[in-house]
Design a protein around this motif. Structure first.
Motif, PDB file in Angstrom:
ATOM      1  N   VAL A 296       0.570  -2.488  -8.474  1.00 28.88           N
ATOM      2  CA  VAL A 296       1.890  -2.440  -9.107  1.00 28.88           C
ATOM      3  C   VAL A 296       2.996  -2.377  -8.059  1.00 28.88           C
ATOM      4  CG1 VAL A 296       3.369  -1.141 -10.676  1.00 28.88           C
ATOM      5  CG2 VAL A 296       0.948  -1.326 -11.147  1.00 28.88           C
ATOM      6  N   VAL A 326      -1.003  -1.636 -16.822  1.00 26.27           N
ATOM      7  CA  VAL A 326      -1.370  -2.602 -15.787  1.00 26.27           C
ATOM      8  C   VAL A 326      -2.713  -3.243 -16.115  1.00 26.27           C
ATOM      9  CG1 VAL A 326      -1.762  -2.951 -13.325  1.00 26.27           C
ATOM     10  CG2 VAL A 326      -0.169  -1.197 -14.100  1.00 26.27           C
ATOM     11  N   THR A 330      -1.421  -6.879 -17.260  1.00 26.60           N
ATOM     12  CA  THR A 330      -1.398  -7.918 -16.225  1.00 26.60           C
ATOM     13  C   THR A 330      -2.068  -9.210 -16.703  1.00 26.60           C
ATOM     14  OG1 THR A 330      -1.357  -6.198 -14.535  1.00 26.60           O
ATOM     15  CG2 THR A 330      -1.993  -8.413 -13.828  1.00 26.60           C
TER      16      THR A 330
END
Length: 433
Positions: A296, A326, A330
């Motif tokens: 990140v 995340v 993502t």
């Protein structure tokens, strides 16, 4: 250019080509878009998870006395803790949509199959479902159902297996009843599958997965090497979409025994017999599973708007060890770009920490100190072992960032090219209008 640089360049080029090709696969696209679709859930409640776990006694007393704590925990239980439901719905929606069929039908059929496979607890008072089957035990099954069921539904539909009604029937009714035969076949197969698993270890498909994954780990010894390898396995399972909780039960007795022995020795003024376990526990996953805080931290330097935007939203939760935004946003799960760093960061950090200890750098740990999991890992390590332990965490963070960097660059480049292509397509559409 040196031979090593040429070889590295070829490796990166081949990896980029293979990963890009995998990203064009419909199933992988559905996985990516499906997990990204659940980001609003994990991000939407992450702030509340941080607030109710802050280690401030007056604050915690206030939360409990006003029943805010129990209210927020219930909200967390039906959001992050039940992510399996949202995953199967989101993946099924995107896969059906990518295959040009009605996504709502794909979602309804897939979600129903997910619940059909789920074991129930039935008594005279009520019928209940263990919430774990909708969360930690259900992510892997959710992925499988979300991919297979809508794909099978589309295949049946393409075979013209539809209920054909007269043209006088309203379109809304006709569209709702068209997939009836497909649904009947799929639900029947789901019930047969459920019946088969009754006779297999675990008694149901959810527990079968847990037992099969957990069983090989039952004979692991209590060593730093197995501790590191276990953490690596957990991160690999995360990448597969299997919550590591399915195998944690195997390691808990060993880790608990080590921690208890450390605490007893510390209180007696003796050397810690399992010092390396305490050290690895504070360094092996910095910022959550897969050391994602390091990933990140690279997002602000991205070319693509996708990664820049996600970085702004995910950095704060990740600082407090909440990395679902995340992992699923993502996404890291099933993402070919992030398999290697997801596993390698833990492996490297574990061995580096173990090696530093072998060289004689041993932080003065207090194993009786227990910090809330929502505290940033550097703060946790400082409370347990002072600046020396916190410095090791910072070192691990930097090492992990270096490992993630080339893979992040590849993923960001692909995302940036996709954004440029989408922008060109939109401009062309605007010109034609």
């Amino acid at each position: 250019m040196s031979k090593s640089n040429i070889s590295q360049s070829k490796l990166v080029s081949n990896l980029s080509k293979r990963a890009t090709k995998m990203n064009e696969n419909i199933a992988l696209k559905a996985l990516t878009e499906g997990f990204m679709g659940t980001t609003i859930i994990s991000l939407g409640v992450s702030l509340f998870s941080i607030l109710v776990n802050l280690p401030i006694k007056p604050w915690l007393v206030f939360l409990n006395s006003t029943k805010i704590f129990s209210t927020v925990n219930e909200a967390l239980s039906v959001s992050i803790s039940m992510l399996g439901i949202y995953v199967v719905m989101s993946i099924a929606y995107h896969l059906t949509k990518l295959k040009k069929e009605n996504p709502l039908t794909g979602v309804l059929i897939s979600t129903t199959v997910y619940f059909i496979l789920m074991p129930l607890s039935i008594n005279k008072a009520a019928t209940s479902i263990n919430i774990n089957y909708m969360g930690s035990k259900g992510i892997f099954i959710a992925v499988i159902v979300g991919l297979i069921v809508p794909a099978f539904y589309v295949w049946l539909t393409n075979k013209n297996l539809k209920v054909k009604l007269p043209s006088t029937v309203p379109p809304m009714v006709s569209e709702a009843l068209e997939p009836l035969w497909s649904a009947l076949i799929i639900f029947s197969l789901a019930m047969i599958t459920k019946y088969i698993f009754v006779f297999l270890p675990g008694g149901n498909v959810f527990d079968f997965v847990e037992d099969v994954v957990s069983a090989p780990l039952n004979h692991l010894a209590l060593t730093p090497l197995t501790y590191i390898l276990f953490a690596v396995l957990c991160n690999f399972l995360w990448w597969l979409g299997i919550h590591p909780a399915v195998v944690m039960g195997v390691s808990f007795p060993f880790i608990t025994a080590a921690n208890t022995a450390n605490a007893s020795a510390f209180l007696s003024g003796k050397p810690l017999p399992y010092l390396v376990f305490a050290v690895l526990g504070g360094l092996i996953n910095i910022g959550g599973a897969g050391n994602t805080i390091s990933l990140v931290s690279l997002f602000p330097f991205a070319k693509s708007d996708r990664y820049k935007s996600l970085g702004k939203l995910a950095i704060i939760p990740n600082l407090f060890n909440i990395n679902e935004p995340v992992i699923f946003g993502t996404p890291v799960i099933f993402n070919p770009f992030y398999l290697v760093p997801m596993v390698l960061t833990t492996l490297v950090t574990g061995f580096v920490s173990w090696g530093i200890m072998a060289l004689g750098f041993v932080p003065p740990l207090n194993p009786t100190t227990s910090a809330p999991w929502v505290l940033p890992i550097v703060v946790q390590d400082f409370l347990m072992g002072g600046w020396e332990f916190a410095a090791l965490a910072v070192l691990g963070y930097l090492i992990n960032m270096a490992i993630y960097y080339p893979f992040f660059r590849l993923a960001d480049t692909v995302a940036y090219k996709e954004e440029l292509e989408n922008l060109k397509n939109e401009e062309k559409k605007a010109e034609t209008k």
